[in-house]
Design an enzyme around this catalytic site. Structure first.
Site, PDB file in Angstrom:
ATOM      1  N   CYS A   1      36.257  54.583  38.046  1.00 41.46           N
ATOM      2  CA  CYS A   1      37.302  53.766  37.447  1.00 41.46           C
ATOM      3  C   CYS A   1      38.443  54.644  36.964  1.00 41.46           C
ATOM      4  O   CYS A   1      38.232  55.527  36.144  1.00 41.46           O
ATOM      5  CB  CYS A   1      36.734  52.970  36.279  1.00 41.46           C
ATOM      6  SG  CYS A   1      35.402  51.883  36.780  1.00 41.46           S
TER       7      CYS A   1
ATOM      8  N   CYS B   1      32.586  46.275  37.974  1.00 46.17           N
ATOM      9  CA  CYS B   1      31.217  46.698  38.257  1.00 46.17           C
ATOM     10  C   CYS B   1      31.183  47.136  39.724  1.00 46.17           C
ATOM     11  O   CYS B   1      32.192  47.055  40.421  1.00 46.17           O
ATOM     12  CB  CYS B   1      30.185  45.616  37.933  1.00 46.17           C
ATOM     13  SG  CYS B   1      30.232  44.140  38.963  1.00 46.17           S
TER      14      CYS B   1
ATOM     15  N   CYS C   1      29.927  51.243  36.834  1.00 43.14           N
ATOM     16  CA  CYS C   1      30.641  51.796  37.984  1.00 43.14           C
ATOM     17  C   CYS C   1      30.876  53.289  37.855  1.00 43.14           C
ATOM     18  O   CYS C   1      31.489  53.903  38.718  1.00 43.14           O
ATOM     19  CB  CYS C   1      31.951  51.051  38.261  1.00 43.14           C
ATOM     20  SG  CYS C   1      33.254  51.351  37.069  1.00 43.14           S
TER      21      CYS C   1
END
Length: 137
Positions: free
Chosen positions: A91, A13, A87
């Site tokens: 990522c 996150c 996020c």
């Protein structure tokens, strides 16, 4: 002779201070050492959200020894399952991984009652994940 590698799950996150720490805490508690658990954030906070710590303590899970960590490509690459929680596109993706995005509210700035709802949502998602990773459970 076959060797088995235990699954590795990375929870991500933004601040690595609430959602991902609670998810990692549940997975560690529920799956034990059958799975390698990591958590990280794209912009880690200075400390774990104290309300998240309290909410997890109510479940008998202590996450006070955890620290927010920066997401690295190495952590992502070493994980067989990557679960993101807000996020976005930061990522990294590596072939052969299973990616999931959980839409979970951010507990930042919320009181214990709201964080309990988020915690319980995360727990049910982690329980489902365990049945997917370990169908025999």
């Amino acid at each position: 002779m076959s060797t088995t590698t235990k699954p590795s799950v990375l929870f991500v996150c933004v601040h690595n201070a609430g959602r991902s720490q609670m998810a990692a805490g549940f997975l560690r508690s529920l799956a034990g050492d059958a799975v390698e658990v990591r958590s990280a954030g794209s912009a880690p906070a200075d400390q774990i959200n104290p309300v998240a710590i309290d909410a997890m303590a109510e479940m008998g899970i202590d996450i006070t020894d955890q620290k927010p960590k920066i997401l690295t490509p190495e952590d992502s690459q070493a994980s067989s399952v990557v679960i993101t929680m807000g996020c976005g596109d930061v990522c990294p993706y590596f072939p052969g991984q299973r990616h999931m995005d959980w839409e979970v509210d951010d507990p930042a700035g919320r009181g214990i009652a709201a964080v309990r709802v988020i915690r319980d949502d995360i727990r049910s998602r982690v329980e489902k994940l365990i049945t997917e990773i370990f169908p025999q459970h």
